[in-house]
Design a protein around this motif. Structure first.
Motif, PDB file in Angstrom:
ATOM      1  N   ILE A   1      -5.307   5.621   3.528  1.00  0.00           N
ATOM      2  CA  ILE A   1      -5.662   4.298   3.716  1.00  0.00           C
ATOM      3  C   ILE A   1      -6.177   3.411   4.742  1.00  0.00           C
ATOM      4  CG2 ILE A   1      -3.511   2.340   4.109  1.00  0.00           C
ATOM      5  CD1 ILE A   1      -1.346   3.591   3.062  1.00  0.00           C
TER       6      ILE A   1
ATOM      7  N   ASP B   1      -2.709  11.220   1.288  1.00  0.00           N
ATOM      8  CA  ASP B   1      -3.721   9.905   0.951  1.00  0.00           C
ATOM      9  C   ASP B   1      -3.982   9.394   2.161  1.00  0.00           C
ATOM     10  OD1 ASP B   1      -2.558  10.726  -1.711  1.00  0.00           O
ATOM     11  OD2 ASP B   1      -1.817   9.453  -1.941  1.00  0.00           O
TER      12      ASP B   1
ATOM     13  N   ARG C   1      -5.896   1.175  -0.344  1.00  0.00           N
ATOM     14  CA  ARG C   1      -6.061   2.446  -0.658  1.00  0.00           C
ATOM     15  C   ARG C   1      -7.172   2.876  -1.284  1.00  0.00           C
ATOM     16  NH1 ARG C   1      -0.517   1.265  -4.206  1.00  0.00           N
ATOM     17  NH2 ARG C   1      -1.904  -0.595  -4.664  1.00  0.00           N
TER      18      ARG C   1
ATOM     19  N   TYR D   1       3.885   3.285   7.478  1.00  0.00           N
ATOM     20  CA  TYR D   1       3.343   4.964   7.213  1.00  0.00           C
ATOM     21  C   TYR D   1       2.815   4.700   8.863  1.00  0.00           C
ATOM     22  CZ  TYR D   1      -1.392   2.601   7.191  1.00  0.00           C
ATOM     23  OH  TYR D   1      -2.437   1.679   7.086  1.00  0.00           O
TER      24      TYR D   1
ATOM     25  N   VAL E   1       0.723  -1.444  -0.064  1.00  0.00           N
ATOM     26  CA  VAL E   1      -0.123  -0.393   0.183  1.00  0.00           C
ATOM     27  C   VAL E   1       0.697   1.362  -0.318  1.00  0.00           C
ATOM     28  CG1 VAL E   1      -2.018  -1.119   0.655  1.00  0.00           C
ATOM     29  CG2 VAL E   1      -0.168  -0.183   2.173  1.00  0.00           C
TER      30      VAL E   1
ATOM     31  N   THR F   1       1.578   5.721  -3.009  1.00  0.00           N
ATOM     32  CA  THR F   1       1.449   6.688  -1.900  1.00  0.00           C
ATOM     33  C   THR F   1       2.143   7.520  -1.654  1.00  0.00           C
ATOM     34  OG1 THR F   1       0.009   4.293  -0.735  1.00  0.00           O
ATOM     35  CG2 THR F   1       0.285   6.091   0.437  1.00  0.00           C
ATOM     36  N   LYS F   2       1.642   8.610  -0.891  1.00  0.00           N
ATOM     37  CA  LYS F   2       2.106  10.482  -0.977  1.00  0.00           C
ATOM     38  C   LYS F   2       1.064  10.605   0.558  1.00  0.00           C
ATOM     39  CE  LYS F   2      -0.563  13.055  -3.539  1.00  0.00           C
ATOM     40  NZ  LYS F   2      -1.617  11.991  -4.406  1.00  0.00           N
TER      41      LYS F   2
END
Length: 205
Positions: free
Chosen positions: A41, A39, A85, A58, A31, A35-36
């Motif tokens: 999740i 974003d 995501r 993350y 995931v 991804t930034k």
């Protein structure tokens, strides 16, 4: 928005009380791809905003209201969680529309092979419909049985082995999100409003 189809199992490696909120860190791989920061999740059914990305994890914040409405507490540390995501407009909707806004917490009452029976409160039970959709810990499932204060779901082997359901046992808590369509219908009936395109648009659908 999410589909309720888990992309991978992550592991909660940190759960820090920051006063009025909690900072959580999830160990994962898939995931994180593309991804930034900022974003979303879905983490065991809860939509979390990514605030920091590391090589294999993350971090996100869980606010006080979410802590009240979900099963998230220190007991989730080192547990496996379902991750997904946010879906893109071009994605296929293989599950059902899941918002990541948990309605409440249920408890696993019984497990018989691949059938899980979940206890829940009256509010949730009133929104559960046999053969309708429901999200449990972020997984899109179909209601196979509907009783007075509990309901059942049947998992296919693919779902069982690829999600954290393979680790669950009787007595475990579980995040529940009812079907958004059913909630709109319930609101329409309660307010005696017509369920049409304008009603859905006005309510954010």
């Amino acid at each position: 928005m999410f589909t309720g189809i888990s992309e991978e199992l992550g592991k909660v490696i940190s759960f820090k009380n920051m006063g009025r909120h909690v900072e959580i860190e999830i160990e994962c791989e898939k995931v994180l791809e593309n991804t930034k920061i900022g974003d979303s999740i879905m983490t065991d059914g809860v939509c979390l905003t990514v605030k920091e990305i590391n090589d294999n994890s993350y971090k996100a914040d869980i606010m006080e209201e979410s802590l009240k409405m979900t099963k998230f507490d220190i007991s989730i540390l080192n547990k496996k969680v379902n991750l997904e995501r946010a879906m893109r407009l071009s994605d296929r909707l293989d599950g059902h529309i899941v918002q990541g806004h948990v309605d409440g917490v249920g408890k696993i009452k019984k497990i018989v092979e691949n059938v899980f029976t979940i206890e829940c409160n009256d509010y949730i039970q009133n929104l559960v419909v046999k053969k309708g959709s429901i999200s449990l810990d972020g997984i899109s499932l179909t209601v196979s049985g509907d009783n007075f204060n509990n309901f059942s779901v049947s998992l296919i082997p693919e779902t069982f082995y690829k999600t954290n359901f393979k680790y669950k046992k009787v007595g475990d808590k579980i995040n529940i999100e009812t079907d958004i369509i059913q909630r709109f219908i319930q609101k329409s009936i309660t307010k005696k409003e017509r369920l049409d395109k304008n009603f859905l648009l006005e309510n954010g659908f």
